[in-house]
Design a protein around this motif. Structure first.
Motif, PDB file in Angstrom:
ATOM      1  N   HIS A 161      39.211  32.632  38.486  1.00  0.00           N
ATOM      2  CA  HIS A 161      39.923  33.754  39.090  1.00  0.00           C
ATOM      3  C   HIS A 161      40.272  34.730  37.993  1.00  0.00           C
ATOM      4  CE1 HIS A 161      40.971  32.276  43.258  1.00  0.00           C
ATOM      5  NE2 HIS A 161      40.351  31.260  42.711  1.00  0.00           N
ATOM      6  N   SER A 162      39.937  35.988  38.213  1.00  0.00           N
ATOM      7  CA  SER A 162      40.111  36.966  37.153  1.00  0.00           C
ATOM      8  C   SER A 162      41.566  37.054  36.717  1.00  0.00           C
ATOM      9  CB  SER A 162      39.648  38.344  37.637  1.00  0.00           C
ATOM     10  OG  SER A 162      40.291  38.665  38.846  1.00  0.00           O
ATOM     11  N   GLN A 163      41.719  37.353  35.447  1.00  0.00           N
ATOM     12  CA  GLN A 163      43.038  37.568  34.833  1.00  0.00           C
ATOM     13  C   GLN A 163      43.965  36.374  34.939  1.00  0.00           C
ATOM     14  OE1 GLN A 163      43.514  41.010  37.249  1.00  0.00           O
ATOM     15  NE2 GLN A 163      43.417  42.391  35.504  1.00  0.00           N
ATOM     16  N   THR A 164      43.398  35.194  35.048  1.00  0.00           N
ATOM     17  CA  THR A 164      44.201  33.978  34.988  1.00  0.00           C
ATOM     18  C   THR A 164      43.706  33.150  33.815  1.00  0.00           C
ATOM     19  OG1 THR A 164      42.702  32.682  36.363  1.00  0.00           O
ATOM     20  CG2 THR A 164      44.399  33.937  37.492  1.00  0.00           C
ATOM     21  N   PRO A 165      44.552  32.276  33.275  1.00  0.00           N
ATOM     22  CA  PRO A 165      44.078  31.469  32.150  1.00  0.00           C
ATOM     23  C   PRO A 165      43.377  30.171  32.552  1.00  0.00           C
ATOM     24  CG  PRO A 165      46.454  31.265  32.382  1.00  0.00           C
ATOM     25  CD  PRO A 165      46.007  32.192  33.454  1.00  0.00           C
ATOM     26  N   TYR A 166      43.174  29.951  33.847  1.00  0.00           N
ATOM     27  CA  TYR A 166      42.634  28.654  34.266  1.00  0.00           C
ATOM     28  C   TYR A 166      41.185  28.753  34.687  1.00  0.00           C
ATOM     29  CZ  TYR A 166      47.524  27.368  34.383  1.00  0.00           C
ATOM     30  OH  TYR A 166      48.825  27.131  34.038  1.00  0.00           O
ATOM     31  N   ASN A 178      39.192  36.821  45.016  1.00  0.00           N
ATOM     32  CA  ASN A 178      39.024  37.069  43.586  1.00  0.00           C
ATOM     33  C   ASN A 178      38.500  35.860  42.827  1.00  0.00           C
ATOM     34  OD1 ASN A 178      40.019  39.773  43.673  1.00  0.00           O
ATOM     35  ND2 ASN A 178      42.048  38.915  43.914  1.00  0.00           N
ATOM     36  N   GLY A 211      47.268  38.219  22.535  1.00  0.00           N
ATOM     37  CA  GLY A 211      47.518  39.642  22.710  1.00  0.00           C
ATOM     38  C   GLY A 211      48.280  39.925  23.988  1.00  0.00           C
ATOM     39  N   THR A 244      47.142  45.001  28.373  1.00  0.00           N
ATOM     40  CA  THR A 244      46.756  44.839  29.770  1.00  0.00           C
ATOM     41  C   THR A 244      45.253  44.685  29.857  1.00  0.00           C
ATOM     42  OG1 THR A 244      48.479  46.438  30.220  1.00  0.00           O
ATOM     43  CG2 THR A 244      47.063  45.820  32.044  1.00  0.00           C
ATOM     44  N   ASP A 245      44.841  43.722  30.597  1.00  0.00           N
ATOM     45  CA  ASP A 245      43.426  43.445  30.699  1.00  0.00           C
ATOM     46  C   ASP A 245      42.898  44.021  32.003  1.00  0.00           C
ATOM     47  OD1 ASP A 245      41.471  40.569  31.490  1.00  0.00           O
ATOM     48  OD2 ASP A 245      40.917  42.323  30.300  1.00  0.00           O
ATOM     49  N   PHE A 246      41.979  44.973  31.894  1.00  0.00           N
ATOM     50  CA  PHE A 246      41.310  45.447  33.095  1.00  0.00           C
ATOM     51  C   PHE A 246      40.077  44.604  33.277  1.00  0.00           C
ATOM     52  CE2 PHE A 246      43.865  49.125  33.522  1.00  0.00           C
ATOM     53  CZ  PHE A 246      44.150  49.546  32.245  1.00  0.00           C
ATOM     54  N   PHE A 247      40.149  43.666  34.130  1.00  0.00           N
ATOM     55  CA  PHE A 247      39.027  42.762  34.276  1.00  0.00           C
ATOM     56  C   PHE A 247      37.944  43.447  35.076  1.00  0.00           C
ATOM     57  CE2 PHE A 247      37.083  38.676  34.275  1.00  0.00           C
ATOM     58  CZ  PHE A 247      36.340  38.650  35.440  1.00  0.00           C
ATOM     59  N   ASP A 248      36.817  43.670  34.446  1.00  0.00           N
ATOM     60  CA  ASP A 248      35.696  44.304  35.131  1.00  0.00           C
ATOM     61  C   ASP A 248      34.614  43.259  35.324  1.00  0.00           C
ATOM     62  OD1 ASP A 248      33.872  45.956  36.208  1.00  0.00           O
ATOM     63  OD2 ASP A 248      33.846  47.398  34.569  1.00  0.00           O
ATOM     64  N   PHE A 249      34.262  43.050  36.565  1.00  0.00           N
ATOM     65  CA  PHE A 249      33.333  41.985  36.889  1.00  0.00           C
ATOM     66  C   PHE A 249      31.975  42.210  36.212  1.00  0.00           C
ATOM     67  CE2 PHE A 249      31.724  38.437  38.747  1.00  0.00           C
ATOM     68  CZ  PHE A 249      30.898  38.588  39.841  1.00  0.00           C
ATOM     69  N   ARG A 250      31.538  43.467  36.175  1.00  0.00           N
ATOM     70  CA  ARG A 250      30.235  43.728  35.574  1.00  0.00           C
ATOM     71  C   ARG A 250      30.242  43.368  34.106  1.00  0.00           C
ATOM     72  NH1 ARG A 250      29.391  49.797  37.247  1.00  0.00           N
ATOM     73  NH2 ARG A 250      30.810  49.771  35.478  1.00  0.00           N
TER      74      ARG A 250
END
Lengths: 361, 325
Positions: free
Chosen positions: A154-159, A128, A92, A95-101
């Motif tokens: 790390h948020s919003q990364t593929p690794y 992050n 997809g 946009t991904d809003f990465f929310d930690f909760r």
């Protein structure tokens, strides 16, 4: 329950070098300053750990506090564990809003839906990075705090960086939980492993110094400045400069990421003069070549200047940070001209194939 | 017999013989004449009387005149010769003088060349050229997108900035043959580089660079705003600012006071457009039950967050609150 926790805390403190115990405990923040002052840090580590355990028992430390101490210890000393890198894919484009909760909730729910006996703890750091500690149990036993896996994401990364330690059977569950919690579709293991977590991050996040050519800022050609004694003439100065220049192009200027080894698995035919028919059966020669070093890439970088190898080095060695892998499988390529001694090897990689000439006669 | 003459002559003859013995015996017959009466010319003594004597005298005169003439002629010749030489020397002098003048003129010209500021030397021209090229390269760098041709393609440098502050630079190394491909890059991994490349790299490199630059500048701007908020207003924020890698979701808590009572607000800033450094949504929430009182304030704050840069918006909110109180 309490004794287990206290003993666990004590054993964690034992792992820390004596001079740094105070700093780690302060970072942990569970024991107050007053309590910390009562500990005599000049004793043996054994005694210090007992003092700390005593204080924790008095303060009724729970499992969460103990887990937090373990996370802090591993965050300060990540090189004690072996880390491998996984890569996630998604199709997809939203946009991904990465929310930690949200992430924490989804992750916990995913794991606990399959295995209830786990201890999961999260901690987020300023860069992050999210550290996840999982202590595994079985469907019938409580979680064993000494059998832990760590995930750094790390948020919003593929690794994803995973240090699985002993229980590898839970790895699929862990990977699945990661995929679901981070809104990706699938995950696969990369051929990249090392003890130095930060170097793995540098490699996949492309944070190491790559030699980009720019017009501005103007790149000063750094001439090899040594103690210039005018009475000494360097006969090989042009050769030295050539090697230096080629090395710069391959490795760049800055410090290299720290890797422990590079492993090449060869499944290639033995090439020799046809009249010496060494092998009756034409089978591939199986061979494993492993380069080990405390700092592999720096040692490769210094091979040519030390005169131990020709510059430029083989692309199989210099491509390691660029391709983000240190496990290679080299197979024979079906060459079009059988009489040709130029051997082209094929790197087996599920995403791409690369043909690199290695030998030529 | 001539007595008159002879008497004189006899007397003189005696003397004359002794005298004329020394003189020329041309005629053989010499008359003795007293010395005072003899004419002495040029050291020669001629007998004064007599035609021959006179002729002698004339001859001598003529001879001398001739000599003088000769001398004169010689002198004239010499004079001519010297005059000619003088002419020659004069001519030579003029020639040399002309040469010297020319040389001097040339030297003067040269000096004039050096001291004339409108005609600088090659060295200064070169230095000026290098300086202007360096300045030009800096200008290109400051525009945000600059590039350099490499052996296999081109290496672009995107230098990002936010409201006048220059921040990080990112590089994209492109290969041109056989098709445009990214060889390597230093773009952070959370920027959707592959998506942008898939859409635009093959068809329109300019658009690709522009879109990528927008993404990077917006990310850097959001990050800068969050950093500024943390740096300057950490005391006004309860707890810590929660963010993610792209800085497109920021959550934090702060307190508002109204009617001398303090209320906690929670802000969720969502940046839906990755190419934009202002939030698309600013969701304010407060403790349940207090919303009716603070609805207007919450709406106002939400607007402020959506329209201004984060740290400036927060600054204005704080100051507005203080002025209200």
């Amino acid at each position: 329950m309490d004794e287990v926790i206290v003993e666990y805390i004590r054993r964690t403190v034992l792992k820390i070098p004596r001079d740094e115990i105070m700093a780690v405990l302060q970072k942990w923040g569970f024991l107050s300053e007053a309590q910390l002052q009562t500990i005599n840090f000049r004793q043996t580590k054994e005694s210090i750990s007992h003092s700390v355990a005593q204080l924790c028992e008095e303060s009724s430390a729970n499992i969460k506090q103990a887990a937090l101490l373990d996370i802090i210890y591993n965050h300060i000393y990540p090189n004690k564990r072996a880390w491998s890198v996984y890569r996630m894919n998604k199709t997809g484009e939203e946009t991904d809003f990465f929310d930690f909760r949200d992430f924490k909730k989804k992750f916990r729910r995913q794991i606990q839906s399959a295995l209830i006996n786990v201890t999961i703890n999260f901690r987020e750091y300023e860069d992050n990075a999210i550290w996840i500690r999982i202590a595994w149990g079985t469907p019938y036993t409580k979680p064993n705090q000494y059998k832990t896996s760590y995930v750094v994401y790390h948020s919003q990364t593929p690794y994803v960086f995973i240090s699985a330690s002993t229980l590898r059977s839970n790895l699929p569950l862990l990977c699945q939980a990661m995929v679901v919690a981070s809104n990706y579709h699938d995950i696969r293991e990369m051929e990249l492993r090392s003890h130095c977590l930060n170097s793995l991050k540098d490699i996949v996040f492309k944070r190491y110094s790559q030699n980009f050519q720019t017009n501005y800022p103007l790149q000063e050609r750094n001439v090899l400045t040594e103690n210039v004694d005018l009475r000494i003439n360097d006969e090989n100065s042009s050769e030295k400069e050539r090697i230096h220049r080629l090395n710069q192009e391959c490795f760049g200027d800055g410090p290299q990421p720290k890797l422990d080894f590079a492993q090449y698995k060869l499944e290639t035919m033995f090439k020799s003069d046809p009249k010496w028919d060494v092998l009756e059966k034409k089978e591939p020669f199986r061979c494993l070549v492993k380069f080990s070093s405390p700092h592999l890439l720096e040692s490769l970088k210094s091979l040519a200047p030390a005169g131990l190898a020709d510059a430029p080095l083989s692309p199989l060695l210099t491509c390691i940070p660029q391709k983000a892998r240190n496990y290679f499988k080299i197979r024979e390529k079906k060459s079009l001209h059988p009489g040709n001694f130029v051997a082209l090897f094929q790197l087996q990689d599920s995403s791409e194939t690369q043909h690199m000439p290695i030998l030529s006669t | 017999m001539e007595e008159g003459h002879n008497s004189d002559g006899k007397e003189n003859a005696l003397c004359g013989r002794s005298l004329t013995a020394a003189s020329r015996d041309g005629g053989g017959r010499m008359s003795a004449v007293p010395l005072a009466q003899r004419k002495v010319e040029g050291g020669k003594v001629y007998s004064g009387d007599g035609v021959l004597g006179y002729l002698e005298m004339l001859e001598a005169q003529a001879h001398e005149l001739g000599l003088k003439q000769e001398e004169k002629e010689q002198q004239e010749k010499k004079l001519d010769r010297l005059k000619a030489r003088v002419q020659e020397l004069r001519a030579r002098r003029d020639e040399l003088q002309a040469k010297v003048e020319l040389q001097e003129k040339r030297l003067l010209d040269k000096e004039a060349l050096v001291t004339d500021p409108a005609r600088p030397s090659a060295q200064t021209v070169l230095e000026w050229k290098v300086k202007s090229i360096k300045g030009m390269l800096q200008v290109f760098y400051l525009t945000g997108i600059s590039g350099k041709l490499t052996k296999q393609g081109v290496c672009f440098c995107i230098s990002t900035a936010y409201e006048g502050t220059y921040l990080d630079s990112y590089y994209v190394d492109l290969l041109i043959n056989p098709e445009v491909k990214i060889q390597r890059h230093s773009v952070p991994v959370f920027i959707p580089l592959e998506q942008i490349a898939k859409k635009y790299l093959q068809s329109d490199i300019r658009r690709f660079m522009s879109v990528l630059s927008d993404h990077l500048n917006a990310y850097v701007g959001r990050r800068h705003q969050a950093d500024q908020l943390e740096e300057h207003f950490s005391d006004r924020i309860e707890g810590t600012l929660q963010r993610n890698s792209l800085c497109n979701l920021l959550v934090f808590n702060y307190t508002v006071s109204s009617d001398s009572k303090t209320f906690p607000f929670n802000v969720r800033l969502l940046y839906g457009n990755l190419c934009c450094s202002l939030p698309t949504e600013a969701i304010l929430s407060c403790t349940p039950g207090t919303l009716p009182l603070l609805a207007k304030m919450a709406a106002a704050h939400s607007n402020t967050f959506r329209q201004m840069a984060l740290h400036k918006a927060f600054d204005s909110i704080i100051n507005a609150k203080e002025s209200q109180d």
